[in-house]
Enzyme design. Structure first.
Site, PDB file in Angstrom:
ATOM      1  N   ASP A  51       0.840  -1.203   0.000  1.00 21.05           N
ATOM      2  CA  ASP A  51       0.000   0.000   0.000  1.00 21.05           C
ATOM      3  C   ASP A  51       0.877   1.256   0.000  1.00 21.05           C
ATOM      4  OD1 ASP A  51       0.904  -0.194   2.591  1.00 21.05           O
ATOM      5  OD2 ASP A  51      -1.068  -0.005   3.531  1.00 21.05           O
ATOM      6  N   SER A  52       2.213   1.063   0.005  1.00 17.74           N
ATOM      7  CA  SER A  52       3.128   2.178  -0.260  1.00 17.74           C
ATOM      8  C   SER A  52       2.887   2.730  -1.665  1.00 17.74           C
ATOM      9  CB  SER A  52       4.584   1.734  -0.108  1.00 17.74           C
ATOM     10  OG  SER A  52       4.812   0.528  -0.821  1.00 17.74           O
ATOM     11  N   ASP A  90      -1.042  -6.062  -0.106  1.00 19.00           N
ATOM     12  CA  ASP A  90      -1.489  -5.423   1.142  1.00 19.00           C
ATOM     13  C   ASP A  90      -2.996  -5.213   1.152  1.00 19.00           C
ATOM     14  OD1 ASP A  90       0.550  -4.955   2.981  1.00 19.00           O
ATOM     15  OD2 ASP A  90       1.276  -3.194   1.900  1.00 19.00           O
ATOM     16  N   GLU A 122      -1.620  -5.334   8.630  1.00 12.50           N
ATOM     17  CA  GLU A 122      -0.839  -4.763   9.735  1.00 12.50           C
ATOM     18  C   GLU A 122      -1.540  -4.997  11.071  1.00 12.50           C
ATOM     19  OE1 GLU A 122      -0.040  -0.623   8.952  1.00 12.50           O
ATOM     20  OE2 GLU A 122       0.890  -1.051   7.009  1.00 12.50           O
ATOM     21  N   GLU A 189       9.095  -3.937  10.625  1.00 14.75           N
ATOM     22  CA  GLU A 189       9.561  -2.677  10.051  1.00 14.75           C
ATOM     23  C   GLU A 189      10.153  -1.779  11.129  1.00 14.75           C
ATOM     24  OE1 GLU A 189       6.805  -0.863   7.344  1.00 14.75           O
ATOM     25  OE2 GLU A 189       7.941   1.011   7.252  1.00 14.75           O
TER      26      GLU A 189
HETATM   27  O1  KIV Z   1       3.567  -1.135   1.652  1.00 22.41           O
HETATM   28  C1  KIV Z   1       4.760  -1.466   1.726  1.00 22.41           C
HETATM   29  O2  KIV Z   1       5.592  -1.134   0.880  1.00 22.41           O
HETATM   30  C2  KIV Z   1       5.174  -2.268   2.874  1.00 22.41           C
HETATM   31  C3  KIV Z   1       6.643  -2.509   3.033  1.00 22.41           C
HETATM   32  C4  KIV Z   1       7.278  -1.325   3.630  1.00 22.41           C
HETATM   33  C5  KIV Z   1       6.920  -3.731   3.814  1.00 22.41           C
HETATM   34  O3  KIV Z   1       4.369  -2.675   3.640  1.00 22.41           O
END
Ligand code: KIV
Length: 271
Positions: A51-52, A90, A122, A189
């Site tokens: 979700d980044s 995610d 998460e 993280e």
């Molecule tokens: O969304 C993401 O990129 C992540 C990584 C930082 C593990 O959850």
């Protein structure tokens, strides 16, 4: 023996094998077809449709705004590119925290509509029921503890988590709970390396770190950071393998100059 390069399809069982045999797991984020194809051809073990994407693809300040539909769109593009690696997607903020049925429905949409292999979410104790329900439906789940960006407004800062003993103990407890709930792997993280080592040693499932030190079972980085596309983000844990921001900017300036000067296209570059 290394399974790298020999294995036709990476599965959750492959990752478990890697942990047992001391082979480190390589993981990167990917959000589109073209980059996912390169990473898969290079032999990456896991691609995370993170979700980044909310930050690096859409330009939001946090991961909170991205929607399930948008995550599915990114995941579909990655799935179309990949032959070998495991694809984890995610669950975005607001699509699983309500209750376990909502969490299951969101996971099923990702598996059915995108063709992903697993989901990530998460949190600790508060998501255990959801994890059990999702795993019970046959969907592999990766956990995520430490700095969990969907909770950034609770933390108030992106600083290193679990430096104090109390938070470290809570993280340990949550890591065990996630394993017992059926997670096949765990992302940690931005936590102290000693804590990362402790979790990886105690847990049977693979522990993949981003800023969690060298003693965990694998590493993950956001592709834009690893390739140097983002330039203002320099946490200590980041190693940049390219400086694409400058390279792409330079190439673009070169292209603009060639167009303006009528150098491009030349005789050979036209019909
Ligand atoms: O969304 C993401 O990129 C992540 C990584 C930082 C593990 O959850």
């Amino acid at each position: 023996m290394s399974v790298h390069g020999e294995i036709k399809k990476v599965t959750t069982h492959t990752l478990q094998w890697m942990k047992q045999h001391g082979e480190k797991i390589s993981m990167l984020t990917a959000y589109d077809f073209s980059m996912a194809r390169i990473f898969d051809d290079a032999g990456i073990d896991v691609l995370l449709v993170g979700d980044s994407a909310s930050n690096v693809m859409a330009g939001h300040e946090t991961t909170l705004p991205i929607t399930l539909d948008q995550m599915i769109y990114h995941a579909q593009s990655v799935v179309r590119a990949v032959d070998r690696c495991l694809i984890v997607v995610d669950l975005p903020f607001g699509t699983y925290q309500g209750n376990s049925k909502e969490a299951l429905n969101s996971s099923i949409r990702i598996m059915k509509e995108a063709g992903a292999h697993a989901i990530k979410l998460e949190g600790g104790e508060e998501v255990v029921d959801s994890i059990k329900r999702i795993v019970g439906a046959g969907v592999p789940v990766m956990g995520h503890l430490g700095l969990t960006p969907q909770s950034i407004y609770k933390f108030g800062t992106y600083a290193v988590r679990a430096k104090e003993e109390e938070e470290a103990e809570t993280l340990m407890v949550n890591a065990r709970l996630l394993q017992d709930a059926g997670c096949f792997a765990l992302v940690l993280e931005k936590i102290p390396a000693a804590l990362g080592q402790r979790v990886a040693k105690e847990l049977k499932i693979p522990v993949i770190g981003i800023g969690a030190g060298m003693h965990v079972d694998g590493q993950v980085l956001v592709m834009h950071d690893m390739l140097g596309i983002t330039k203002d983000f320099s946490p200590r844990f980041l190693r940049r393998y390219l400086n694409l921001y400058e390279d792409i900017k330079g190439a673009t300036e070169h292209y603009i100059k060639d167009v303006k000067s009528k150098d491009f296209p030349n005789e050979q570059e036209q019909y």
